[in-house]
Design a protein around this motif. Structure first.
Motif, mmCIF file in Angstrom:
data_model
loop_
_atom_site.group_PDB
_atom_site.id
_atom_site.type_symbol
_atom_site.label_atom_id
_atom_site.label_comp_id
_atom_site.label_asym_id
_atom_site.label_seq_id
_atom_site.Cartn_x
_atom_site.Cartn_y
_atom_site.Cartn_z
ATOM 1 N N ASN A 1 5.694 0.142 -2.681
ATOM 2 C CA ASN A 1 6.960 -0.573 -2.780
ATOM 3 C C ASN A 1 6.737 -1.888 -3.522
ATOM 4 O OD1 ASN A 1 8.286 1.397 -1.216
ATOM 5 N ND2 ASN A 1 7.525 0.435 0.655
ATOM 6 N N HIS B 1 0.815 -1.220 0.000
ATOM 7 C CA HIS B 1 0.000 0.000 0.000
ATOM 8 C C HIS B 1 0.843 1.263 0.000
ATOM 9 C CE1 HIS B 1 0.970 -0.834 4.209
ATOM 10 N NE2 HIS B 1 0.806 0.474 4.436
ATOM 11 N N HIS B 2 2.201 1.106 0.236
ATOM 12 C CA HIS B 2 3.098 2.267 0.148
ATOM 13 C C HIS B 2 3.681 2.434 -1.243
ATOM 14 C CE1 HIS B 2 2.966 3.019 4.433
ATOM 15 N NE2 HIS B 2 3.276 1.738 4.683
#
Length: 790
Positions: free
Chosen positions: A596, A593-594
């Motif tokens: 990455n 969700h970031h």
């Protein structure tokens, strides 16, 4: 009685010769600072009374260095308790008792057994005691007395150094301190004048003097000049007894050196100097040396030279050689015989360190005239510049003129000059020069990106005298032309998340260009036309030589498309415009969700209605059972292979059978390998029979390979074709091995292969006569069957 003894004591002390005196003693009533000896009185046992001591004692004196043959008499100890009947015994202890000093135990007389030296030990402290011979008890408390050694003048003064060294500046005033000498006397300074030392000078007058009591040496003569005499040797005597007659003496030597002061100015030995130098002397060339003499030494003799006047004030220079203190005349500017032939200089020599008190002697400087004659020489050509810098565009054609160099003969003859390029500086022969006018032109095409500067050397040579030549550096700068397209600064491989949003930046692009435009690089980025319409990404030009890759839609599916190839066109803003296309690889990846990246591989889809765990276990169990069955089947098949394929005599196929013995001489039991026929160079080891599992392994013997030839290939091809078309071949796989021994062999072949080429049957009955080892071979070939029948 006591008064009389005291008088005798004083008299004895005053005697000059102790051997003529009589021993004296003094009666005392106690011992100061000693432990009191107490005893009971005979009249009362309850009352303590002090026992009266009846010793006769005193301080004794001896002269040192006694030279008599008998023992030296010291003195006598006597107790009032001594009745003269021999009942008392005198005992002596302390410094030297029993060795150096002895006592008569009956009379108390003390004598010295050896000659004494006051300088070794001036005082001896002894203790005496009187005891009763019968009882062994002391009748008197132990008493301490002193024997003091009187000094005689037996030591001469000794200087602290055998040789002294000292310095004093020359031209010093009278009374200037030089050095202080010191002598010591080992005699007693408190007794007489034996240790009273007086100094005097024995050698060194009238230059120096010495103070009699202190030993300080001073100058005694005015204006002592070091240049006249530098070293002085002074002898000083030290005498005791206050210098009186009969005193002992010692001497020392003092070496005095006069140190230099700057009291002498420099002087030229001659007033005029003349030198010659060729006009071709380079800058800094020494022409000649001049030297002014100075009687001083060290820094006082240092000289500085300078040119103060003359016609060549700006043409020549003078420097000082610090080691030899010479003035070196050097060339300051280039000389030209045609302009001036003779120069006259005025050179001055001076001391940089001057003492003010000697300025009355005159100026500490001197001057001389230097005449310099310039000689004519045949000079090499001289270029109009020390170096040339030229420019040319990199797209210049061959034989394009860049510029020119100019050189001429400086001599009056003005000899013609020819030009050439030093090929050691232009190994690739990119440039050339017109030998007559010095024009530089290109002989090959240029590339600024390969080499920006070309540094070559041009040679100018006199035509009439080729030995006269000169060189000049030539720097050629290649100007840039826009002939290189921009390209990516690096290989770009980026990713986009499956859940990415539209217009999201996923990569920033940078470009480089080998060209170097004057106004700087200005790159533009865009998608290639063939990918611009249906692309899932867009290119945003940032107008700062960078661009960004943006997403064009919401969401990507890596199972549908895992990789995108994005062609990007990069163009510059120079003339003519150059462009190139680079490809950016974009991978679709799963991200957290970031944003990455987690995984970029396209895994197989697993539906919610997939197999259950029990079904998966059942499938795995079936696979294991199948693998076990295959392994068991392979093991059983391997056991069956131990049986020979040829069971009966009727089952005859094209095989080569290997025997252990071929007539008793062959040890090679190896069946013939078809691989040897295909590749005669290859030699393989451990080739066993392949129609039966071997029970015993025989070590094969390496056999020489036969060279490949046409007969072998034709034979193999024919036998393969016959075997493939044979209708009687068994339905299972059988190994057919063909052997060929070539043509022209002197030995008959036993192979069945050769039998097909014979016109009649061969007789193999003789094999039965070879023994039991050939029985099976005789059974196989002894009949009427052959390959033809099969």
């Amino acid at each position: 009685m006591r008064t009389y003894r005291y008088f005798l004591l004083l008299f004895w002390v005053g005697q000059p010769y102790p051997t003529l005196s009589t021993p004296l003693s003094k009666r005392t009533s106690g011992f100061p600072a000693k432990k009191r000896a107490l005893e009971l009185s005979g009249n009362s046992k309850n009352e303590l009374n002090r026992s009266k001591r009846s010793w006769m004692w005193n301080q004794f004196f001896l002269l040192e260095e006694y030279t008599g043959s008998d023992y030296q008499y010291v003195g006598k100890l006597h107790s009032d308790q001594d009745r003269g009947d021999g009942s008392l015994k005198y005992i002596l202890s302390g410094d030297g008792a029993g060795d150096l000093f002895i006592i008569n135990e009956n009379t108390g007389d003390i004598q010295a057994t050896k000659r004494l030296d006051r300088e070794e030990k001036p005082v001896y402290i002894l203790r005496a005691q009187a005891i009763n011979r019968r009882t062994g008890r002391p009748v008197e408390p132990e008493s301490e007395f002193i024997i003091k050694i009187h000094d005689i003048n037996d030591n001469e003064p000794i200087f602290t150094k055998e040789v002294y060294s000292a310095t004093v500046p020359e031209m010093s005033d009278v009374g200037t301190f030089v050095v202080q000498v010191t002598a010591t006397d080992a005699d007693d300074p408190t007794y007489g004048n034996s240790a009273k030392v007086v100094y005097s000078i024995l050698q060194g007058q009238p230059y120096f003097s010495v103070e009699s009591e202190t030993g300080i040496i001073k100058t005694a003569l005015l204006n002592m000049d070091r240049e006249n005499r530098e070293q002085y040797q002074v002898v000083i005597q030290a005498k005791d007894m206050g210098g009186q007659m009969g005193g002992l003496s010692g001497t020392t030597t003092v070496n005095i050196t006069l140190t230099d002061v700057n009291d002498n100015p420099p002087r030229f030995p001659q007033s005029t100097y003349q030198f010659r130098t060729p006009e071709s002397s380079p800058l800094g060339t020494p022409i000649g040396r001049i030297k002014a003499s100075d009687a001083d030494v060290g820094e006082n003799a240092e000289i500085e030279y300078s040119i103060t006047d003359g016609e060549g004030l700006d043409m020549f220079d003078v420097i000082t050689d610090q080691e030899t203190q010479e003035g070196i005349i050097t060339v300051k500017k280039l000389l030209d015989f045609e302009k001036k032939k003779v120069y006259t200089l005025k050179v001055e020599a001076s001391n940089p360190h001057v003492e003010q008190r000697f300025l009355y002697l005159g100026p500490f400087k001197d001057s001389a005239t230097v005449r310099i004659v310039v000689e004519d020489v045949d000079e090499p050509p001289v270029f109009s510049k020390l170096a040339y810098i030229l420019q040319i565009r990199e797209d210049a054609q061959i034989n394009t003129t860049i510029g020119s160099v100019t050189a001429q003969d400086p001599d009056a003859a003005r000899n013609p000059v020819k030009y050439s390029v030093d090929r050691h500086t232009d190994m690739d022969r990119i440039f050339n020069i017109d030998s007559g006018n010095g024009s530089i032109f290109t002989s090959k095409l240029l590339d600024r990106e390969t080499l920006l500067w070309h540094n070559i050397t041009v040679i100018a040579t006199e035509i009439n005298n080729p030995k006269q030549s000169s060189r000049v550096p030539l720097y050629i700068k290649v100007l840039d032309v826009n002939d290189n397209a921009p390209e990516f600064a690096e290989f770009y491989e980026t990713f986009v998340c499956e859940k990415a949003k539209a217009d999201q930046l996923i990569q920033t692009l940078h470009a480089v260009d080998k060209d170097d435009p004057y106004s700087g690089h200005q790159f533009s980025f865009s998608l290639a036309p063939e990918a611009a319409s249906g692309s899932n990404f867009t290119i945003q030009d940032n107008k700062d030589n960078t661009a960004g890759i943006l997403t064009r839609k919401n969401g990507y599916n890596r199972h549908e498309m895992s990789t995108y190839l994005l062609p990007v066109v990069i163009s510059d803003n120079d003339y003519p415009v150059q462009s190139s296309t680079g490809t950016v690889t974009v991978r679709v990846c799963a991200c957290d969700h970031h944003g990455n990246m987690q995984s970029c591989h396209a895994e197989a889809l697993i539906h919610p209605t997939g197999l259950s765990t029990g079904a998966l276990v059942a499938i795995l169990l079936c696979i294991v059972i199948l693998l076990v069955t295959v392994v068991l089947f392979a093991a059983l098949r391997r056991q069956r292979k131990k049986e020979p394929l040829i069971i009966s005599k009727e089952d005859i196929r094209d095989n080569i059978v290997s025997y252990n013995d071929e007539g008793g001489g062959e040890e090679d039991t190896q069946a013939f390998d078809i691989g040897t026929l295909r590749n005669p160079e290859a030699i393989e080891d451990n080739k066993l029979r392949r129609d039966i599992v071997p029970e015993t392994l025989f070590l094969p013997r390496r056999t020489p390979t036969a060279r490949d030839n046409t007969d072998v290939r034709d034979f193999i091809n024919q036998r393969l074709k016959e075997n493939d078309t044979d209708p009687t071949a068994p339905p299972y796989d059988s190994l057919a091995t063909y052997a060929y021994e070539g043509t022209g062999s002197v030995a008959d072949s036993l192979s069945s292969l050769e039998s097909v080429t014979t016109d009649g049957d061969q007789d193999y009955d003789y094999l039965s006569d070879w023994g039991p080892r050939f029985k099976k071979l005789a059974d196989m070939y002894g009949g009427v069957d052959s390959d033809k029948d099969s």
